[in-house]
Design a protein around this motif. Sequence first.
Motif, PDB file in Angstrom:
ATOM      1  N   GLY A 158       0.799  -1.211   0.000  1.00 47.42           N
ATOM      2  CA  GLY A 158       0.000   0.000   0.000  1.00 47.42           C
ATOM      3  C   GLY A 158       0.835   1.267   0.000  1.00 47.42           C
ATOM      4  O   GLY A 158       2.030   1.244  -0.266  1.00 47.42           O
ATOM      5  N   GLU A 159       0.191   2.364   0.332  1.00 45.84           N
ATOM      6  CA  GLU A 159       0.819   3.665   0.170  1.00 45.84           C
ATOM      7  C   GLU A 159       1.045   4.415   1.480  1.00 45.84           C
ATOM      8  O   GLU A 159       1.454   5.578   1.456  1.00 45.84           O
ATOM      9  N   ASP A 160       0.812   3.754   2.614  1.00 47.06           N
ATOM     10  CA  ASP A 160       0.988   4.449   3.893  1.00 47.06           C
ATOM     11  C   ASP A 160       2.419   4.956   4.069  1.00 47.06           C
ATOM     12  O   ASP A 160       2.641   6.024   4.658  1.00 47.06           O
ATOM     13  N   ASP A 161       3.393   4.194   3.568  1.00 43.76           N
ATOM     14  CA  ASP A 161       4.804   4.577   3.733  1.00 43.76           C
ATOM     15  C   ASP A 161       5.400   5.206   2.485  1.00 43.76           C
ATOM     16  O   ASP A 161       6.602   5.491   2.450  1.00 43.76           O
ATOM     17  N   ALA A 162       4.577   5.419   1.463  1.00 44.70           N
ATOM     18  CA  ALA A 162       5.085   6.006   0.217  1.00 44.70           C
ATOM     19  C   ALA A 162       5.628   7.410   0.482  1.00 44.70           C
ATOM     20  O   ALA A 162       5.087   8.173   1.291  1.00 44.70           O
ATOM     21  N   GLY A 163       6.727   7.729  -0.185  1.00 45.87           N
ATOM     22  CA  GLY A 163       7.315   9.053  -0.062  1.00 45.87           C
ATOM     23  C   GLY A 163       8.303   9.206   1.074  1.00 45.87           C
ATOM     24  O   GLY A 163       8.912  10.268   1.223  1.00 45.87           O
ATOM     25  N   SER A 164       8.516   8.140   1.864  1.00 40.94           N
ATOM     26  CA  SER A 164       9.489   8.209   2.954  1.00 40.94           C
ATOM     27  C   SER A 164      10.384   6.978   2.924  1.00 40.94           C
ATOM     28  O   SER A 164       9.951   5.888   2.525  1.00 40.94           O
ATOM     29  N   TRP A 165      11.620   7.166   3.337  1.00 43.78           N
ATOM     30  CA  TRP A 165      12.579   6.068   3.334  1.00 43.78           C
ATOM     31  C   TRP A 165      12.203   5.018   4.375  1.00 43.78           C
ATOM     32  O   TRP A 165      11.856   5.347   5.500  1.00 43.78           O
ATOM     33  N   GLN A 166      12.302   3.753   3.986  1.00 47.54           N
ATOM     34  CA  GLN A 166      12.036   2.624   4.874  1.00 47.54           C
ATOM     35  C   GLN A 166      13.261   1.708   4.885  1.00 47.54           C
ATOM     36  O   GLN A 166      13.832   1.416   3.832  1.00 47.54           O
ATOM     37  N   ALA A 167      13.669   1.283   6.070  1.00 49.94           N
ATOM     38  CA  ALA A 167      14.844   0.414   6.231  1.00 49.94           C
ATOM     39  C   ALA A 167      14.400  -1.036   6.371  1.00 49.94           C
ATOM     40  O   ALA A 167      13.419  -1.332   7.064  1.00 49.94           O
ATOM     41  N   GLU A 168      15.116  -1.931   5.711  1.00 50.48           N
ATOM     42  CA  GLU A 168      14.802  -3.356   5.752  1.00 50.48           C
ATOM     43  C   GLU A 168      16.033  -4.168   6.148  1.00 50.48           C
ATOM     44  O   GLU A 168      17.169  -3.771   5.853  1.00 50.48           O
ATOM     45  N   GLN A 169      15.789  -5.301   6.773  1.00 52.67           N
ATOM     46  CA  GLN A 169      16.853  -6.270   7.087  1.00 52.67           C
ATOM     47  C   GLN A 169      16.246  -7.658   7.004  1.00 52.67           C
ATOM     48  O   GLN A 169      15.211  -7.919   7.615  1.00 52.67           O
ATOM     49  N   ARG A 170      16.888  -8.541   6.243  1.00 55.44           N
ATOM     50  CA  ARG A 170      16.365  -9.888   6.065  1.00 55.44           C
ATOM     51  C   ARG A 170      17.450 -10.931   6.288  1.00 55.44           C
ATOM     52  O   ARG A 170      18.590 -10.779   5.828  1.00 55.44           O
ATOM     53  N   ASP A 171      17.067 -11.997   6.989  1.00 56.28           N
ATOM     54  CA  ASP A 171      17.903 -13.186   7.114  1.00 56.28           C
ATOM     55  C   ASP A 171      17.642 -14.012   5.856  1.00 56.28           C
ATOM     56  O   ASP A 171      16.644 -14.740   5.772  1.00 56.28           O
TER      57      ASP A 171
END
Length: 217
Positions: A158-171
């Motif tokens: 969806g678009e709730d976080d659109a326009g802002s940087w999001q950090a991810e980490q995956r094993d």
Amino acid sequence: MSVRTLTFLIATALAPHNHASIDLFGGLADGWRKNWGDQRLFSKPTLYDVVMDDGRPVLHAASDSANAGLIRKLRVKAPSTAVLRWRWKIKESLVANTSERKRSGDDYAARICVVFETSIIPLRTRSIHYVWAAHQSEGTVYPSPYSSNVGMFVLRSGEDDAGSWQAEQRDVLADYEKYFGEEPTVISGVAVMVDTDNTGLSGEAWFSDLHLESDTR
């Protein structure tokens, strides 16, 4: 515990580990592109360029009914650990795409792909795609409509976080085992992609701080 099992555990514990921490974008400094190859199908190309965002260079991708990715080839054999970290941002999440599990809707605002065992037959190559979906729920895992050897992991939706940087980490190894039911033998590459060729839509995303930390025996 059998003698064989005990011997294996001791040998594993004492085996030398080779630790690697790879900045896959190389800080997006001059010359970074030489490590990245193009992956393009029979469509218009997605356009990639380096832009400044808050005073830092980031990778920008724009797709208009296009399909192309960038891949960094690797050769991490028998990984014992593998953690992938990155940041991403999208303009919008392709909300008009209501068929993400079908070939006609296999488009996402942003993808990070990890390639494992390869084959001369492309559909037999194993990979995991971490995607920013339009409608599929976060945490959903399902096979690509093109091949069961491609696992789709929905990290954002969806678009709730659109326009802002999001950090991810995956094993990465845990995700591989969750989907394929066994451990990988090799990590062959990491790719970034924004593709909208199936839906005919437009998408725009930004990527930065893409790192792979791994240990091998």
